[in-house]
Design an enzyme around this catalytic site. Structure first.
Site, short mmCIF file in Angstrom:
data_model
loop_
_atom_site.label_atom_id
_atom_site.label_comp_id
_atom_site.label_asym_id
_atom_site.label_seq_id
_atom_site.Cartn_x
_atom_site.Cartn_y
_atom_site.Cartn_z
N TRP A 161 0.84 -1.20 0.00
CA TRP A 161 0.00 0.00 0.00
C TRP A 161 0.87 1.24 0.00
O TRP A 161 1.43 1.63 1.03
CB TRP A 161 -0.92 0.00 1.23
CG TRP A 161 -1.92 -1.11 1.17
CD1 TRP A 161 -3.09 -1.10 0.49
CD2 TRP A 161 -1.83 -2.40 1.80
NE1 TRP A 161 -3.74 -2.31 0.64
CE2 TRP A 161 -2.99 -3.13 1.44
CE3 TRP A 161 -0.90 -3.02 2.61
CZ2 TRP A 161 -3.24 -4.42 1.87
CZ3 TRP A 161 -1.13 -4.32 3.04
CH2 TRP A 161 -2.28 -5.01 2.67
N HIS A 182 -6.81 1.77 2.88
CA HIS A 182 -7.92 0.84 2.67
C HIS A 182 -8.92 1.06 3.81
O HIS A 182 -8.64 1.82 4.74
CB HIS A 182 -7.45 -0.62 2.60
CG HIS A 182 -6.51 -1.04 3.68
ND1 HIS A 182 -6.00 -2.30 3.78
CD2 HIS A 182 -5.98 -0.37 4.74
CE1 HIS A 182 -5.19 -2.40 4.83
NE2 HIS A 182 -5.18 -1.24 5.42
N ARG A 208 -4.20 6.18 -2.19
CA ARG A 208 -2.89 5.53 -2.39
C ARG A 208 -2.01 6.39 -3.27
O ARG A 208 -2.51 7.02 -4.22
CB ARG A 208 -3.07 4.15 -3.03
CG ARG A 208 -3.71 3.20 -2.05
CD ARG A 208 -3.75 1.77 -2.53
NE ARG A 208 -4.68 1.04 -1.68
CZ ARG A 208 -5.06 -0.20 -1.90
NH1 ARG A 208 -4.59 -0.87 -2.91
NH2 ARG A 208 -5.91 -0.79 -1.07
N GLN A 222 -14.00 2.07 -1.17
CA GLN A 222 -14.05 0.64 -0.87
C GLN A 222 -15.27 0.35 0.01
O GLN A 222 -15.79 1.26 0.65
CB GLN A 222 -12.80 0.20 -0.10
CG GLN A 222 -11.54 0.14 -0.95
CD GLN A 222 -10.38 -0.53 -0.23
OE1 GLN A 222 -10.30 -0.53 0.99
NE2 GLN A 222 -9.47 -1.11 -0.99
N VAL A 265 -5.33 -11.67 6.98
CA VAL A 265 -6.22 -12.83 6.80
C VAL A 265 -5.40 -14.09 6.56
O VAL A 265 -4.27 -14.03 6.05
CB VAL A 265 -7.22 -12.62 5.62
CG1 VAL A 265 -8.27 -11.61 5.98
CG2 VAL A 265 -6.50 -12.27 4.34
N ALA A 319 -13.36 -11.55 6.43
CA ALA A 319 -13.36 -10.13 6.08
C ALA A 319 -13.14 -10.00 4.58
O ALA A 319 -12.59 -10.90 3.95
CB ALA A 319 -12.24 -9.41 6.83
C1 FA5 Z 1 -7.16 -4.22 0.20
O1 FA5 Z 1 -7.22 -3.01 0.19
C2 FA5 Z 1 -7.54 -5.03 1.40
N1 FA5 Z 1 -7.75 -4.15 2.49
C3 FA5 Z 1 -8.78 -5.83 1.06
C4 FA5 Z 1 -9.09 -6.87 2.08
C5 FA5 Z 1 -9.98 -6.61 3.08
C6 FA5 Z 1 -8.48 -8.13 2.00
C7 FA5 Z 1 -10.29 -7.57 4.02
C8 FA5 Z 1 -8.78 -9.09 2.93
C9 FA5 Z 1 -9.68 -8.81 3.92
P1 FA5 Z 1 -6.50 -4.40 -2.31
O2 FA5 Z 1 -5.34 -3.51 -2.26
O3 FA5 Z 1 -6.41 -5.57 -3.24
O4 FA5 Z 1 -6.87 -4.97 -0.89
O5 FA5 Z 1 -7.80 -3.55 -2.70
C10 FA5 Z 1 -9.11 -4.09 -2.64
C11 FA5 Z 1 -9.90 -3.66 -3.87
O6 FA5 Z 1 -9.89 -2.23 -3.96
C12 FA5 Z 1 -9.31 -4.13 -5.18
O7 FA5 Z 1 -9.78 -5.42 -5.48
C13 FA5 Z 1 -9.85 -3.11 -6.16
O8 FA5 Z 1 -11.17 -3.41 -6.52
C14 FA5 Z 1 -9.86 -1.86 -5.33
N2 FA5 Z 1 -8.68 -1.03 -5.60
C15 FA5 Z 1 -7.43 -1.22 -5.12
N3 FA5 Z 1 -6.60 -0.27 -5.58
C16 FA5 Z 1 -7.34 0.55 -6.36
C17 FA5 Z 1 -7.07 1.72 -7.13
N4 FA5 Z 1 -5.86 2.28 -7.16
N5 FA5 Z 1 -8.08 2.29 -7.83
C18 FA5 Z 1 -9.30 1.74 -7.78
N6 FA5 Z 1 -9.64 0.65 -7.08
C19 FA5 Z 1 -8.67 0.03 -6.38
#
Ligand code: FA5
Length: 351
Positions: A161, A182, A208, A222, A265, A319
């Site tokens: 992140w 997140h 981010r 999110q 997780v 989660a």
């Molecule tokens: C997370 O942010 C974890 N907190 C998710 C999680 C929660 C995992 C609970 C397990 C348990 P990730 O970085 O993959 O994971 O982001 C989750 C979702 O946010 C992605 O699948 C995507 O749909 C969205 N996302 C991530 N980065 C971006 C971005 N830069 N722009 C738009 N959508 C994004």
């Protein structure tokens, strides 16, 4: 001058004044009439001035009559003035006639941003499955965003992140505040404040330090989900997310789970939906893979449960965290995430 003759004279002046008043048709006309009868040298004023030369009895009778005539004429003049004004207005209105059957101007009406609509759709689905809805801070402590999610300082997984740090220094010279990367910090906040069972979703913004492209923004929405209780298993996670996908995307969309790593997780997965643009063939939108990742998920790590004071031998949970823009893109066939935040009304009016 005898008193009866003078009273007679007042009556004659009055009669003539009434006739002339009825004949006046404009403001100037009316003003001339007022000067002629009620003005300083007007007919009636002269009668009143001449009262001094009369004997006392005549003066009383003629004076009373002349004053009555003056008051009556003034009242008549005001009424006539009102009539003239009203008929002038009616005249104007009849010339500039208003067509009441013409359609009016439409009142401009706002609408909800497509991302707000999607958040409401998603929360509606989870509410129907018994989840509550909570919100949390966008400017967050490092402790909740990382440490309490089993991501200690200097651990390489923090690189997952890219973080926007807030310019606030702790006494030891570190920066402990950030724009949350997140919505997961709300897992720790909610568990800290509540005893199990927990069943909640958290919609909100994440940030981010990332370059933007067709599927990445540096700020996006999110929806976090968390369920903790005795006896929760991975099949509860899968069942819940399948039901969510079925209700939001329809039966025909395909769903894919793959193993993934998130420090908070164990085991961890990501869930993808087949690409709306190429139907799984592979294109620019899905990076030629045929799938678009919409969420990360998994079983809450025992270290996270213990960190908030839950007994990880007694309780388990799942989660997930999904990207709202990606879901909205899938739903409407939108091929660039940046369209949501350009403020281009030609785009936004379509929803
Ligand atoms: C997370 O942010 C974890 N907190 C998710 C999680 C929660 C995992 C609970 C397990 C348990 P990730 O970085 O993959 O994971 O982001 C989750 C979702 O946010 C992605 O699948 C995507 O749909 C969205 N996302 C991530 N980065 C971006 C971005 N830069 N722009 C738009 N959508 C994004």
């Amino acid at each position: 001058m005898s008193s009866s003759a003078s009273v007679q004279q007042v009556k004659e002046i009055e009669t003539q004044a009434m006739e002339e008043l009825d004949a006046t048709v404009g403001v100037e006309d009316l003003d001339r009439w007022r000067i002629a009868y009620l003005g300083r040298n007007g007919h009636l004023t002269q009668v009143l001035r001449g009262l001094g030369s009369l004997d006392p009895e005549d003066r009383r009778v003629v004076g009373a009559e002349a004053n009555r005539a003056k008051v009556d004429l003034e009242a008549r003049m005001e009424a006539h003035q009102r009539d003239l004004r009203n008929s002038a207005i009616s005249e104007q209105l009849s010339q500039k006639s208003i067509d009441v059957t013409m359609p009016g101007w439409p009142a401009p009406q706002g609408r909800l941003h497509p991302i707000t609509q999607t958040i409401r759709d998603i929360t509606g689905v989870f509410r129907s499955m018994g989840f509550g809805v909570e919100e949390g801070p966008e400017v967050e402590w490092e402790r909740y965003n990382f440490d309490m999610l089993n991501i200690p300082k200097d651990h390489p997984s923090r690189d997952m992140w890219d973080t926007l740090w807030v310019d606030y220094m702790d006494q030891d010279g570190t920066r402990p505040m950030l724009l949350r990367t997140h919505t997961s910090p709300m897992q720790a906040r909610i568990m800290e404040a509540t005893d199990p069972p927990v069943r909640v979703i958290v919609p909100g913004k994440a940030f981010r330090y990332e370059a933007t492209d067709a599927t990445h923004e540096w700020h996006f929405q999110q929806v976090e989900g968390l369920a903790v209780d005795e006896g929760i298993t991975f099949s509860d996670l899968k069942g819940t997310l399948f039901e969510f996908a079925r209700q939001v995307f329809g039966e025909e969309r395909r769903v894919r789970f793959r193993c993934d790593f998130f420090p908070f997780v164990e085991p961890g997965v990501d869930m993808s939906i087949d690409c709306f643009k190429c139907d799984g063939e592979g294109c620019r939108i899905c990076g030629k893979s045929g799938w678009i990742e919409i969420l990360g998920a998994g079983m809450v790590h025992p270290a996270v449960l213990e960190g908030v004071g839950y007994d990880s031998k007694k309780y388990s949970g799942f989660a997930f965290g999904m990207g709202v823009e990606r879901i909205c893109m899938l739903l409407h066939g939108i091929d660039d995430i940046r369209l949501f935040y350009n403020n281009d009304l030609r785009f936004l009016r379509q929803f």
